[in-house]
Scaffold this active site. Structure first.
Site, PDB file in Angstrom:
ATOM      1  N   HIS A  52      -7.708  -4.805   9.676  1.00 39.55           N
ATOM      2  CA  HIS A  52      -7.367  -4.541   8.270  1.00 39.55           C
ATOM      3  C   HIS A  52      -6.083  -5.259   7.876  1.00 39.55           C
ATOM      4  O   HIS A  52      -5.218  -5.516   8.712  1.00 39.55           O
ATOM      5  CB  HIS A  52      -7.313  -3.037   7.951  1.00 39.55           C
ATOM      6  CG  HIS A  52      -6.150  -2.270   8.482  1.00 39.55           C
ATOM      7  ND1 HIS A  52      -6.242  -0.943   8.835  1.00 39.55           N
ATOM      8  CD2 HIS A  52      -4.855  -2.603   8.706  1.00 39.55           C
ATOM      9  CE1 HIS A  52      -5.070  -0.512   9.245  1.00 39.55           C
ATOM     10  NE2 HIS A  52      -4.206  -1.503   9.176  1.00 39.55           N
ATOM     11  N   GLU A  82      -9.822  -1.954   4.792  1.00 37.64           N
ATOM     12  CA  GLU A  82     -10.514  -1.711   6.053  1.00 37.64           C
ATOM     13  C   GLU A  82     -11.745  -2.618   6.155  1.00 37.64           C
ATOM     14  O   GLU A  82     -12.167  -3.217   5.159  1.00 37.64           O
ATOM     15  CB  GLU A  82     -10.938  -0.234   6.115  1.00 37.64           C
ATOM     16  CG  GLU A  82      -9.783   0.762   6.018  1.00 37.64           C
ATOM     17  CD  GLU A  82      -8.921   0.848   7.289  1.00 37.64           C
ATOM     18  OE1 GLU A  82      -9.009  -0.062   8.147  1.00 37.64           O
ATOM     19  OE2 GLU A  82      -8.154   1.820   7.420  1.00 37.64           O
ATOM     20  N   ASN A 105      -8.007  -3.042  13.875  1.00 40.33           N
ATOM     21  CA  ASN A 105      -9.406  -3.221  13.463  1.00 40.33           C
ATOM     22  C   ASN A 105      -9.552  -4.378  12.476  1.00 40.33           C
ATOM     23  O   ASN A 105     -10.605  -4.562  11.878  1.00 40.33           O
ATOM     24  CB  ASN A 105      -9.958  -1.925  12.844  1.00 40.33           C
ATOM     25  CG  ASN A 105      -9.258  -1.551  11.542  1.00 40.33           C
ATOM     26  OD1 ASN A 105      -8.285  -2.202  11.141  1.00 40.33           O
ATOM     27  ND2 ASN A 105      -9.734  -0.514  10.882  1.00 40.33           N
ATOM     28  N   ASP A 130       0.825  -1.213   0.000  1.00 38.22           N
ATOM     29  CA  ASP A 130       0.000   0.000   0.000  1.00 38.22           C
ATOM     30  C   ASP A 130       0.857   1.261   0.000  1.00 38.22           C
ATOM     31  O   ASP A 130       2.060   1.210   0.243  1.00 38.22           O
ATOM     32  CB  ASP A 130      -0.977   0.001   1.183  1.00 38.22           C
ATOM     33  CG  ASP A 130      -0.350  -0.477   2.494  1.00 38.22           C
ATOM     34  OD1 ASP A 130       0.888  -0.432   2.612  1.00 38.22           O
ATOM     35  OD2 ASP A 130      -1.098  -0.886   3.388  1.00 38.22           O
TER      36      ASP A 130
HETATM   37  C1  GLP Z   1      -0.786  -0.177   8.637  1.00 39.36           C
HETATM   38  C2  GLP Z   1      -0.462  -0.747   7.237  1.00 39.36           C
HETATM   39  C3  GLP Z   1      -0.550  -2.241   7.226  1.00 39.36           C
HETATM   40  C4  GLP Z   1       0.094  -2.766   8.488  1.00 39.36           C
HETATM   41  C5  GLP Z   1      -0.812  -2.437   9.654  1.00 39.36           C
HETATM   42  C6  GLP Z   1      -0.218  -2.765  11.005  1.00 39.36           C
HETATM   43  O1  GLP Z   1      -1.665   0.887   8.633  1.00 39.36           O
HETATM   44  N1  GLP Z   1      -1.206  -0.209   6.164  1.00 39.36           N
HETATM   45  O2  GLP Z   1       0.057  -2.756   6.054  1.00 39.36           O
HETATM   46  O3  GLP Z   1       0.250  -4.162   8.420  1.00 39.36           O
HETATM   47  O4  GLP Z   1      -1.285  -1.108   9.564  1.00 39.36           O
HETATM   48  O5  GLP Z   1       0.810  -1.887  11.342  1.00 39.36           O
HETATM   49  P1  GLP Z   1       1.807  -2.119  12.554  1.00 39.36           P
HETATM   50  O6  GLP Z   1       2.735  -3.206  12.136  1.00 39.36           O
HETATM   51  O7  GLP Z   1       2.519  -0.799  12.713  1.00 39.36           O
HETATM   52  O8  GLP Z   1       0.982  -2.484  13.730  1.00 39.36           O
END
Ligand code: GLP
Length: 237
Positions: free
Chosen positions: A132, A137, A130, A67
């Protein structure tokens, strides 16, 4: 789904790094699906250390990131391209033209591009609190491909720690879809820390449904959930 519970976040990072290192060792032309966020950061550091220590070659590797934000400067501090550059790409010899990010301009053909390169051999994934995956989402269709998405308010609030203020956090992003992710030949879902305890409990206990995007991963034929003790407090793997 294979579940591996290790003691610490460092253990999880070592596992993830080793899997990627071996993937590339076994197939120098590997196509890697890469994630951003705090979870994979230490694994990337370990991959860089191994690269320098053992003279690895990543010159034929192709990467597809999950992303990218819309509305942030590509070269600025908050883009996922800058994250990847600092976390991994500045050290490894992956040619720049082999590093792909989903952007507004290529969103429509990102999945074709992945297909053209033979599909993703190993997809690294994290999960949002959440549920995702990438920026899919809750209520993202399971058959979604790469597209422009709107970020959930909870995601914007959580990710605001990387920005000066919540107002600066983009409202939209380009994200690989859920179907795009499910096409990967192998998936590693890495989950660490107390803040992920509840989502992992939900992931394992709730039925597969679009309100919980991560739940679809339970149907993938080759997925490993790698989790530390903090995040996995409620599971007995
Ligand atoms: C982010 C990214 C995801 C990531 C997730 C968890 O917003 N878009 O690709 O896996 O949220 O992030 P973290 O590893 O910082 O908890």
């Amino acid at each position: 789904m294979k579940i591996i519970k290790l003691k610490t976040q460092l253990d999880v990072s070592k596992y993830v790094a080793n899997e990627i290192i071996h993937q590339v060792k076994n197939n120098p032309k590997s196509v890697l699906g890469l994630a951003t966020g705090s979870t994979p950061h230490q694994a990337y550091q370990l991959i860089k250390e191994d690269y320098k220590l053992n003279n690895r070659d990543y010159s034929q590797v192709v990467t597809f990131n999950l992303d990218e934000y819309i509305g942030v400067d590509f070269d600025g501090p908050n883009s996922y391209q800058t994250y990847m550059k600092n976390a991994l790409f500045d050290t490894l010899n992956i040619p720049k033209e082999n590093q792909f990010f989903p952007l507004v301009d290529n969103a429509d053909h990102y999945d074709d591009l992945i297909k053209k390169h033979g599909g993703i051999d190993l997809q690294l994934l994290g999960v949002g609190i959440n549920g995702h995956i990438a920026f899919n989402e809750p209520l993202s269709p399971f058959n979604s491909l790469t597209r422009i998405v709107e970020l959930a308010e909870s995601t914007r609030i959580r990710n605001s720690k990387y920005f000066n203020s919540i107002e600066e956090v983009p409202t939209h992003a380009v994200s690989m879809g859920i179907a795009s992710i499910m096409h990967a030949k192998r998936i590693i879902l890495a989950v660490t820390g107390k803040s992920k305890q509840l989502i992992i409990k939900r992931f394992l206990e709730e039925p597969i449904n679009e309100a919980l995007p991560v739940s679809i991963l339970k149907t993938h034929p080759n997925i490993t959930l790698i989790i530390d003790e903090e995040a996995g407090e409620y599971i007995s793997a």
